[in-house]
Structures are given as structure tokens and as C-alpha cells.
Design an enzyme around this catalytic site. Sequence first.
Site, mmCIF file in Angstrom:
data_model
loop_
_atom_site.group_PDB
_atom_site.id
_atom_site.type_symbol
_atom_site.label_atom_id
_atom_site.label_comp_id
_atom_site.label_asym_id
_atom_site.label_seq_id
_atom_site.Cartn_x
_atom_site.Cartn_y
_atom_site.Cartn_z
ATOM 1 N N ILE A 12 1.844 3.979 40.282
ATOM 2 C CA ILE A 12 1.110 4.446 41.939
ATOM 3 C C ILE A 12 1.589 3.816 42.941
ATOM 4 O O ILE A 12 2.359 3.526 43.466
ATOM 5 C CB ILE A 12 -0.314 4.479 41.833
ATOM 6 C CG1 ILE A 12 -0.635 5.066 40.925
ATOM 7 C CG2 ILE A 12 -1.213 5.085 43.217
ATOM 8 C CD1 ILE A 12 -0.084 6.929 40.981
ATOM 9 N N ALA A 46 2.121 10.037 28.432
ATOM 10 C CA ALA A 46 3.353 10.494 28.807
ATOM 11 C C ALA A 46 3.474 12.100 29.968
ATOM 12 O O ALA A 46 4.684 12.014 29.684
ATOM 13 C CB ALA A 46 4.152 9.746 28.040
ATOM 14 N N ILE A 47 2.760 12.220 29.740
ATOM 15 C CA ILE A 47 2.880 13.444 29.732
ATOM 16 C C ILE A 47 2.181 14.582 31.382
ATOM 17 O O ILE A 47 2.296 13.782 31.893
ATOM 18 C CB ILE A 47 1.307 14.679 29.110
ATOM 19 C CG1 ILE A 47 1.210 14.386 27.871
ATOM 20 C CG2 ILE A 47 1.525 16.243 30.219
ATOM 21 C CD1 ILE A 47 0.145 15.324 27.559
ATOM 22 N N HIS A 49 1.665 16.826 32.857
ATOM 23 C CA HIS A 49 0.730 18.324 32.721
ATOM 24 C C HIS A 49 1.439 19.842 33.731
ATOM 25 O O HIS A 49 2.081 19.034 34.678
ATOM 26 C CB HIS A 49 -0.642 17.385 33.108
ATOM 27 C CG HIS A 49 -0.908 16.934 32.466
ATOM 28 N ND1 HIS A 49 -1.689 17.272 30.863
ATOM 29 C CD2 HIS A 49 -1.634 15.161 32.809
ATOM 30 C CE1 HIS A 49 -1.982 15.775 30.344
ATOM 31 N NE2 HIS A 49 -3.148 14.782 31.639
ATOM 32 N N VAL A 172 -4.106 -11.809 43.145
ATOM 33 C CA VAL A 172 -4.686 -11.316 44.348
ATOM 34 C C VAL A 172 -6.291 -12.033 44.118
ATOM 35 O O VAL A 172 -6.640 -11.412 43.575
ATOM 36 C CB VAL A 172 -4.542 -10.070 45.147
ATOM 37 C CG1 VAL A 172 -5.561 -9.625 46.752
ATOM 38 C CG2 VAL A 172 -3.811 -9.917 45.783
ATOM 39 N N SER A 339 -6.660 10.050 34.773
ATOM 40 C CA SER A 339 -5.013 11.373 34.195
ATOM 41 C C SER A 339 -5.992 12.757 35.330
ATOM 42 O O SER A 339 -7.145 12.591 35.134
ATOM 43 C CB SER A 339 -5.518 11.530 32.895
ATOM 44 O OG SER A 339 -4.684 12.521 32.731
ATOM 45 N N CYS A 402 19.730 -4.197 18.048
ATOM 46 C CA CYS A 402 17.981 -3.249 16.724
ATOM 47 C C CYS A 402 19.130 -2.593 16.481
ATOM 48 O O CYS A 402 19.366 -1.017 17.070
ATOM 49 C CB CYS A 402 17.820 -3.302 18.345
ATOM 50 S SG CYS A 402 16.223 -1.577 18.002
ATOM 51 N N CYS A 404 17.004 -0.244 14.456
ATOM 52 C CA CYS A 404 16.788 0.970 14.421
ATOM 53 C C CYS A 404 16.440 1.518 14.998
ATOM 54 O O CYS A 404 16.839 3.190 15.418
ATOM 55 C CB CYS A 404 14.415 0.794 14.440
ATOM 56 S SG CYS A 404 14.000 -0.440 12.841
ATOM 57 N N CYS A 444 15.083 -7.949 14.724
ATOM 58 C CA CYS A 444 15.973 -8.076 15.674
ATOM 59 C C CYS A 444 14.843 -8.603 16.557
ATOM 60 O O CYS A 444 15.573 -9.534 17.490
ATOM 61 C CB CYS A 444 16.678 -7.309 17.007
ATOM 62 S SG CYS A 444 15.141 -6.373 17.911
HETATM 63 C C1 FAD Z 1 -5.152 6.644 27.489
HETATM 64 C C2 FAD Z 1 -5.064 7.041 28.483
HETATM 65 C C3 FAD Z 1 -4.056 8.680 28.905
HETATM 66 C C4 FAD Z 1 -3.040 8.929 29.667
HETATM 67 N N1 FAD Z 1 -2.219 10.350 29.727
HETATM 68 C C5 FAD Z 1 -1.675 10.067 30.581
HETATM 69 C C6 FAD Z 1 -1.227 11.375 30.940
HETATM 70 O O1 FAD Z 1 -0.803 12.213 29.547
HETATM 71 N N2 FAD Z 1 -0.611 12.105 31.555
HETATM 72 C C7 FAD Z 1 -0.674 11.856 33.404
HETATM 73 O O2 FAD Z 1 -0.736 12.272 34.065
HETATM 74 N N3 FAD Z 1 -1.756 10.733 33.111
HETATM 75 C C8 FAD Z 1 -2.132 9.593 32.276
HETATM 76 N N4 FAD Z 1 -3.448 9.052 32.587
HETATM 77 C C9 FAD Z 1 -3.408 7.950 33.403
HETATM 78 C C10 FAD Z 1 -1.986 7.484 33.972
HETATM 79 O O3 FAD Z 1 -1.378 6.883 33.056
HETATM 80 C C11 FAD Z 1 -2.799 6.892 35.260
HETATM 81 O O4 FAD Z 1 -3.445 7.508 36.147
HETATM 82 C C12 FAD Z 1 -1.342 5.737 35.791
HETATM 83 O O5 FAD Z 1 -0.380 5.041 35.148
HETATM 84 C C13 FAD Z 1 -2.435 5.030 36.844
HETATM 85 O O6 FAD Z 1 -0.882 4.449 37.367
HETATM 86 P P1 FAD Z 1 -1.587 2.793 38.580
HETATM 87 O O7 FAD Z 1 -0.122 2.940 39.349
HETATM 88 O O8 FAD Z 1 -2.878 3.030 38.780
HETATM 89 O O9 FAD Z 1 -2.327 1.565 36.953
HETATM 90 P P2 FAD Z 1 -1.602 0.994 36.396
HETATM 91 O O10 FAD Z 1 -0.638 1.118 35.333
HETATM 92 O O11 FAD Z 1 -3.031 -0.250 35.650
HETATM 93 O O12 FAD Z 1 -1.540 -0.244 37.883
HETATM 94 C C14 FAD Z 1 -2.424 -1.013 38.478
HETATM 95 C C15 FAD Z 1 -1.965 -2.610 38.403
HETATM 96 O O13 FAD Z 1 -2.606 -3.340 39.078
HETATM 97 C C16 FAD Z 1 -2.704 -4.699 38.568
HETATM 98 N N5 FAD Z 1 -2.881 -5.444 39.646
HETATM 99 C C17 FAD Z 1 -4.864 -5.155 39.015
HETATM 100 N N6 FAD Z 1 -5.397 -6.180 39.954
HETATM 101 C C18 FAD Z 1 -5.065 -6.849 40.496
HETATM 102 C C19 FAD Z 1 -4.798 -7.928 41.319
HETATM 103 N N7 FAD Z 1 -6.535 -8.188 41.473
HETATM 104 N N8 FAD Z 1 -3.874 -8.362 41.257
HETATM 105 C C20 FAD Z 1 -2.638 -8.495 41.754
HETATM 106 N N9 FAD Z 1 -2.636 -6.924 40.685
HETATM 107 C C21 FAD Z 1 -3.124 -6.527 40.667
HETATM 108 C C22 FAD Z 1 -1.992 -5.175 37.529
HETATM 109 O O14 FAD Z 1 -1.928 -5.622 37.142
HETATM 110 C C23 FAD Z 1 -1.553 -3.540 36.765
HETATM 111 O O15 FAD Z 1 -0.221 -3.796 36.688
HETATM 112 C C24 FAD Z 1 -3.687 8.260 31.449
HETATM 113 C C25 FAD Z 1 -4.113 7.470 31.319
HETATM 114 C C26 FAD Z 1 -4.395 6.656 29.569
HETATM 115 C C27 FAD Z 1 -4.884 4.787 29.650
#
Ligand code: FAD
Lengths: 481, 419
Positions: A12, A46-47, A49, A172, A339, A402, A404, A444
Site C-alpha cells: 500500500i 498472492a491472489i 481476487h 516512527v 484482504s 542456487c 533449485c 546456496c
Molecule cells: C494471511 C493473509 C492472506 C491475504 N491474502 C490476500 C489475497 O490473497 N489477496 C489480497 O488481495 N489480499 C490479501 N491479503 C491482504 C493483503 O496482504 C494486505 O491487505 C496488504 O499486503 C496490506 O499491505 P500494507 O502495505 O497495508 O501492509 P504491510 O505490508 O503490513 O505494511 C505495513 C508496513 O508498515 C510498517 N510500519 C508499521 N509501523 C511502523 C512505524 N511505526 N514506523 C515505520 N513503519 C511502520 C511495517 O514495518 C510494514 O512494513 C492477505 C493478508 C494476509 C495476512
Amino acid sequence: MYDFTIIGGGVIGTLIARELSRYEGKVLLVDKENDLGNHATLANSAIIHSGHDPKPGTLKAKLAVEGNALYDQLAKDLDIPLLRTGAYVVAHDDEEINVLNDLIDRAKANSVNDYALLDGDTARKADPNISKTIKKVLSLPSTKVTYPWEIALAAMENALANGAEYRLNYEVKAITQTATHFILENQNGEKLTTHAIINAAGTFADLVAKMVESNVEYTITPRRGEYFVLDKQVKGFIKHILYPVPSNKGKGVLLVPQVHGNILLGPTSNFQDARETVGNHASDLEQIREDANRLADGIPYDLIIRTFAGLRATSTHDDFYIQASKTVKNFYHVAGIDSPGLTAAPAIARYVIDHLLQPKHTLTKKTHFNPIRKKPSVFHTLDKQSQHDLMKQNPLYGHIVCKCERISEAEIIDHINRPCGSSTIKGVKKRARAGSGLCQGGYCESDVLRIISEVKKIDKTRIDYYALNTPILREETKVKK
Amino acid sequence: MKDIVIIGGGAGGLAAALEAFDPSLDIMLVEREKHLGGILNQCIHNGFGLHVFDEELTGPEYAERFIQAFHDKKIPCLMETTILEIRKENDVFLIEASNKQDGLFTIKSKSIVLSSGCYERTRGQIQLPGERPKGIMPAGSAQRYLNIEGYLVGKDVFVLGSGDIGLIMARRMKLEGANVLGVAEIMPYSNGLTRNIVQCLDDYDIPLYLSHTVTDIVGKDCLESITISEVDADFKPIKGSEKQFDVDTLLLSVGLIPDTMVLESMPIALHPKTKGPTVDQTYQTSVEGLFVCGNALHVHDLVDYVTDESKRAGQFAKLFVQKPFKKPPSPIAIEANQNIHYVMPSSINPSVDLDTIHCAYRVTTKAEVGEVTLAQGDHIIKTQKVRFMAPAEMEHLTFTLNDLINHKDPITLTMEVIK
Ligand SMILES: Cc1cc2nc3c(=O)[nH]c(=O)nc-3n(C[C@H](O)[C@H](O)[C@H](O)COP(=O)(O)OP(=O)(O)OC[C@H]3O[C@@H](n4cnc5c(N)ncnc54)[C@H](O)[C@@H]3O)c2cc1C
Ligand SMILES: Cc1cc2nc3c(=O)[nH]c(=O)nc-3n(C[C@H](O)[C@H](O)[C@H](O)COP(=O)(O)OP(=O)(O)OC[C@H]3O[C@@H](n4cnc5c(N)ncnc54)[C@H](O)[C@@H]3O)c2cc1C
């Protein structure tokens, strides 16, 4: 002074950084970890949807459907993989078939018009290992699969090329608001100033918001999902993503073919308090097997090469919470992105610009924005002529590190050196896939360590596994102290 | 076009190459690493060669004898070259190779001896619960870091699994000044050689927890602690039996698996027990001209057995190119029955006659004295009493084609525990 600071380098935050880099202004992204794409972005199904599932009228429904469509262009621009598998939601009995019919109504309401109801035998013709007890399936051909953290890395790389910046290991810890701007402070007391903040901190978003806002409208309770990974030898065992019919616990345990040939089994769904402890639990792993056996017959569990778990940032808001703060000017929430957050991500990034930032800030398009990022060469997938040409430039393409995943030394060096590169063992694994295969780095890892040490000219005992201060090698034994 | 290409320059590949060598044949060995010798290079402890040389050598010393002989014969070899894949088209093997000089290229050959060794089972394959910090690694990787590269991976160590590498590494890390807190084994017996239990654990007061496994792992970035629990007869952890250890390293010695990755696109059935290919007594797989030996075929506890087996595989490969023998439409099966885990080979090609057929086997249970019987239906081919049998120790027996009553009924191997 930055114009915009994004907190959180998941899919995001990085896609927002890339969208913002289309406009004039200084953009910074910070993440507390030693790499981008580390939390939910590293541990999901990784979907992409189709968008058939979220409640009609919600932001989730709108942005998932838009996001799915945007992925085709995004994949071209950022050179990221998309595997067009399609999906089957499977039903075993009349009760479940009723749920399929409800899902069709939802799909229509969400403007997902590409679907078909098939009987079990038709589905089994296309995908012979689907469980014999399945009577009907809802086919959703627009469903596809990607490589989630590569999106985050590619998006940031492209944002960098267009002038944005990022900082790792910047957690932060405090935010102070002055009359004109914010002051961020990290774990070491280092300060940064910025006019506006975009909070994309995943499972920590409510805690980050509380640093400036007194009545945050949502709280986040992480919901853990656990998985098995099957080795790529399993490729072709199933061709479609298989979903059970959804229940009150969510989409349930799935079978998901991956872009590199592996299959994921999972996720489970259990709430927990800890915001980033993502251990595996024997009970979850048992449940995956039980549930997965309802989807396909003869799942080759002996090909499991890894388990992992991720945390969904599930909020009390019951939808994505993407809003300007009601009380703090220039503070924007992109929270509760569970999700289908990965699916919606490109649409979320656009939505943040169009609906949150545009109305409040003067955003001027850059004249020279370049949307294109080229991925590093994956040598073994190239045609003979291109291989020959690359070999001439750099013979290290011939040194397979690597076995594999067939990754050469030149590719690893490339992933260490490029913008958004990494010089940790796991960082290299995330990027080059060295260590992702059957032996999980047994062959590796020591060679990858050597390469990082040579490229970075640092002692082997200072090369981290992943986070800061996590060296694989504790001490040299042959030196006299 | 080569006559024979040997893949892997460990104990297996070297022995096979030495036997297959003939001035009239075009043979070549291909090795991924800079040095010949394979896994032996990191096994700096002694205990190698008792059967073959009647001496106790270290791994590198044992390897050196074969490497010397190999160079004396001037057998061609391609070093630092990785084989990626093997295919077969019109009776010719196409071997995809890669190195720094030539990039990706194809070697053509009439036959292949695959001796690519084994890889270590990982944490993911045994699905250990808990967090996934750094500090958990296969014991062989730690051995490589320590013995080849000269680095210690941790200071407070626990070992899961009582395979030989784990036992050897428990002692090795202790000698380097690490604190080795124990070894846990899920089975009620050890999976390592008895001599290693005595020499590596008992002599160093390192406790062995039988019927125990790791049930939790704690540490976000670095390993902080592990919990082990006793397991019941169904391998389920027993509540209340938990013991916690504060460690920075968990070494896994939980099994080795034949490395046959290069055969991925070949139509080869893997043996359900050994996880390697199935072969007949000539070490030929179901693909004509493809021979497999050493740890790539099944995991050996003693290098001497690898040498013996690989010599035979080399001889058969040579015979194959000189006087090709055909695969029979229906080979004679050898089945592992009562108390026998597996038998290698799993079938006999009756069209290849030779003095002696060598079988290697493992039992599924310990026996102070066991009676081993090789039979064909009611006809007993051979029966012998063997002392101190254990799942961890590979056993051998021989017979000849003349011992069989016909060339169709399956042969069975059984073991009865006498004491
Ligand atoms: C088990 C599971 C299955 C899923 N399957 C799907 C799917 O198949 N399809 C789909 O569309 N979505 C899926 N999702 C949802 C999707 O993965 C998430 O919505 C998406 O990855 C969210 O991204 P993000 O950047 O908001 O969060 P994150 O990737 O969690 O990023 C948040 C970041 O903020 C950082 N952060 C937090 N606090 C601080 C701070 N104080 N200071 C600095 N940095 C900070 C963290 O280190 C982290 O890197 C799934 C989620 C999960 C957990
Ligand atoms: C840690 C450990 C301790 C042991 N301790 C003892 C002991 O005390 N006493 C004893 O008698 N025996 C012991 N053994 C057993 C014995 O040493 C081994 O079983 C034997 O050396 C294996 O020989 P190999 O040729 O089958 O395999 P390896 O020695 O593993 O050789 C395989 C070779 O193939 C190469 N290779 C693999 N894939 C490719 C490819 N695709 N392309 C090119 N080359 C490739 C590898 O680089 C390697 O050199 C021990 C084994 C281990 C692992």
C-alpha cells in the site's frame, strides 16, 4: 522538509509513493524494518481476487474490482508477474450451492460480470485433482495471482526513479504537529519534518494514528493466517485457485497456484493480540490439512517445503478505513487494509490521490514521469541469443549459485546493487529467489553470503540474515584473539 | 558425444568414474564445486574407510586417495560446472550444464551415472511450529560454515534430531567453545550410529532426549529460546512435559534426502521410502542408460558403502556402453516385508547375469539379534542371523540369479526379531 511522508513500506505505502511521484513535491516513505514489503505484504495468498466477495457498496468491493482491472497495466509498467489462473469456489452440497447463488448475486452487485456456474465434472475436466465430492463450482476467470513483495519493491524502485525517497529502519515513535507541519521521531531520536502524513502502517496503523489523533475511529486486531508452501515440482497439480464457500471466518483455506510453480495451502484465520509475532501453530497447520482435503484429492503433502504466517490488519471499522483525519489537518489514514488489500492496492493508491489529497493539496503533474520499471534479467528464462549476449557482458551469469531455482551469481549481484536492492540473506532470497526452493538455502546460503560480502566489501560476520544485527556467522574461529 | 558422463565428484562419482574409465571410452565427470570430494571435504572428523582401507581416516583423507587415483588416470573432468537438467531424446541424453566459461550449454552422452549426493531436510519440511527467526539451520550447513569457512554460527546450541551430522556437530560446536544444551529425538531410539552417540554425546555429557521434539520457537529476529516436549506413542506432545532452553542456535539433523533435482523432467518414479530413484541390480533406473548411486540413490551412513555401490554402478555403466543390455519387460521385484524398511535394488534384471547380486537394506526396528530371510514365495533363498540391527545402520546381503526358482515371482526380504 518533505511534502508527503508515507509511514509503511508494504504494497500500500509503496504504491502510494509511486502514484505521488507522478506529481511535483518531495515524497518520503519510511519503514521500521530493514527491508520493504515485510509484513502482510510478505505473507498472504498472492491472489488478485475478482472482487465478487466483499459486501456490495463497501470500499472493499469498489476498490477490489477496480484494482483487479488496474493490475494488467501495472504488471506491464512494473514488469511484475501475473498468472492468470482463474478461480473456482467449490460447493459439496445443496447448502453450499445456495451460497454460490448468493455469491453470484454479490458478484453482479459488484459489477463482476465474468463468472459461470459449472457442474463438478466440467470443473474436474479442466482440473482433474479437484475433490470428487464437489458438485458445483462458481468459476471466476478474472482471478489471478501475482508475487506480492515484488510489487512493493518494483513500485518503490519506480518511485525512486521519479524522485521519491525512502528510509528503512526508521520506526516512527512519536509525531508532533506544529502550526505548519509535522515532526516525526524514530527509535534513535532522529527527526524528520513533513507537511503531510499518510499512515499506511498495516497492523500498527491505529497505534501510529494515536500518536497525533486523540480519538482514532478504529482499532486493529491482527488476524493470523498460516500456510504451507509446496515445492514447485507440484506445478500443474491444480490449475485454478480453489476457494471453499465463504463462512463467517472469511474466505477459508485455499489452494493457490503460484507464479513460480509452487502451491500455497492456507490461510487459517485466528485473532491474536500481538501485532507482529507471526509464529506457526500446530493446531493451525493441522486445520489446513483438514480443510484443504475438501478441495482436492491426493494433495502431495510430502512436497511441503515451508510454513509461514501473516497478520491481516483487521479493524473495527468493518471496511477499509481510507479517510483524511477528521481532527488533524494533513494526516491521512489508509488503515484496516486486510484482504482484499493486495487486490485493491493500485486502486487504493489512486483513491488516496484523487479523493484524499487532490482536494486538499495542489498536485501538479510532473512533465517527465516515467511509469516504466524493468525487472532484472532472470537468466534461465531468456532465449539462447539473449543468454549468449549477457554471458559475453558478464560470465558470472554462468555460475549457478542456487541450483533449485537456477539463479546465477550475476543475478544475485544485480539484486544487491540495484536501487531498492538488499544485502541481507533474506533480502536476496525475496528478490532473486535464491534459497526459495527445495533445499531452502542449504546449498546456496554460504555462497550468497560470500557474494554479499564481496560486493559490499564487508566482513562475513557482519552480514545479516534479515533485520539489523542478525548475522548468520557469530565469529571467526581461525583468528587469534 | 560422450559415452558416459558422471555427475558429481564426491565419493560416489569418483568411485564410479574410476571403474567406468577405459582408454577406449569417452567419459567425463562434472562437478559443481571448486574441489572434488563432495561432502567428505567438510567431514574433518575421523571414522572413514574402516571397511574399504581397514584404517580410520578423516573425510578429506579418504577423499584424497580417490582424487589422487582419479588424477593419475587423467580422467577428464569439468569443475565448477553445475548440471541443471537432464533430458533424453532419440536415445541420447542431453545434459544442460552451466559454468563461467561457457554459460549454458548442452553435453550429449550415451549414458549417465548420477551421483549428486543428498540435501538436508529443512525446518519447513518437518513443519516445526513457532516463530521463524534466524538461528535455525541444518546441521550440515553449520558444519560447512565451521569446517570449510572457519565460522561459528552460535554460542548456545540445541540440536533437533539425532542423525549423524547432528551428533558430530554437537561435539564439534562444543569443542569450539559453544554451549551445547542437548539433543532431542522424536523417536524412542537414536537415528545415528551407536559409535557417534557414545563418542559425541556421552563423552561430552551432552544429554539426549529420546521421544522429544521441539514444540515452540521464540524470537522475532534472532532465536531466543526453544521448548521441547515429550511425545506419546503417536508422536503427539504430552502436556506438562515442556522444557525450555535459551539458545541462539537450533541445528536440525532431521534427515537427508537424495538430490535428484536434475531428473525433474525425466519420467522417473521415486521410491516412497528412500525418496531416490528406483533401480535394478545394475543401478539402472527405469530410463535406459541412466544409472544412479551414492547418496543420490539412497542415503548412506558410511562412505565405504557409497564407494562399493558406486564402483558397481560405474562397472555397469561401462558394460552398458560396451555391450548394451536391455531392460526386461518384467523385472523381478524385490519387496521389503516384515520389519524391513526398504531394499536396494528394488528389482532384478534377469538378462544381466553376474556372479553376485548385492542388496542393501534397512530394518524398521531395533534387534539385538534378527533373523533375515530372503525368499521367493515359499522358497527360501537365504537366511542369516544378524546382530545389533537398528534402523540407523544399513545392512547388506548377496545372492545370485542361480538361487532363484524362476525369473518372475517377486523376491521378499523379512526380518524376525530373535532377541
Ligand atoms: C494471511 C493473509 C492472506 C491475504 N491474502 C490476500 C489475497 O490473497 N489477496 C489480497 O488481495 N489480499 C490479501 N491479503 C491482504 C493483503 O496482504 C494486505 O491487505 C496488504 O499486503 C496490506 O499491505 P500494507 O502495505 O497495508 O501492509 P504491510 O505490508 O503490513 O505494511 C505495513 C508496513 O508498515 C510498517 N510500519 C508499521 N509501523 C511502523 C512505524 N511505526 N514506523 C515505520 N513503519 C511502520 C511495517 O514495518 C510494514 O512494513 C492477505 C493478508 C494476509 C495476512
Ligand atoms: C555430515 C556427514 C557426516 C558423515 N560422517 C561419516 C563418517 O563418520 N564415516 C563414514 O564412513 N561416512 C560418513 N558420512 C557418509 C558419507 O561420507 C557420505 O555418504 C558420502 O561421502 C556421500 O558421497 P556421495 O558421492 O554420494 O555424495 P557427495 O559427497 O554429497 O557428492 C555429491 C557431489 O555432487 C556434486 N553435485 C551435486 N549436484 C550437482 C549438479 N547438479 N551438478 C554438478 N555437480 C553436482 C556436489 O557438489 C558433490 O560434490 C557422513 C556424511 C555426512 C553428510
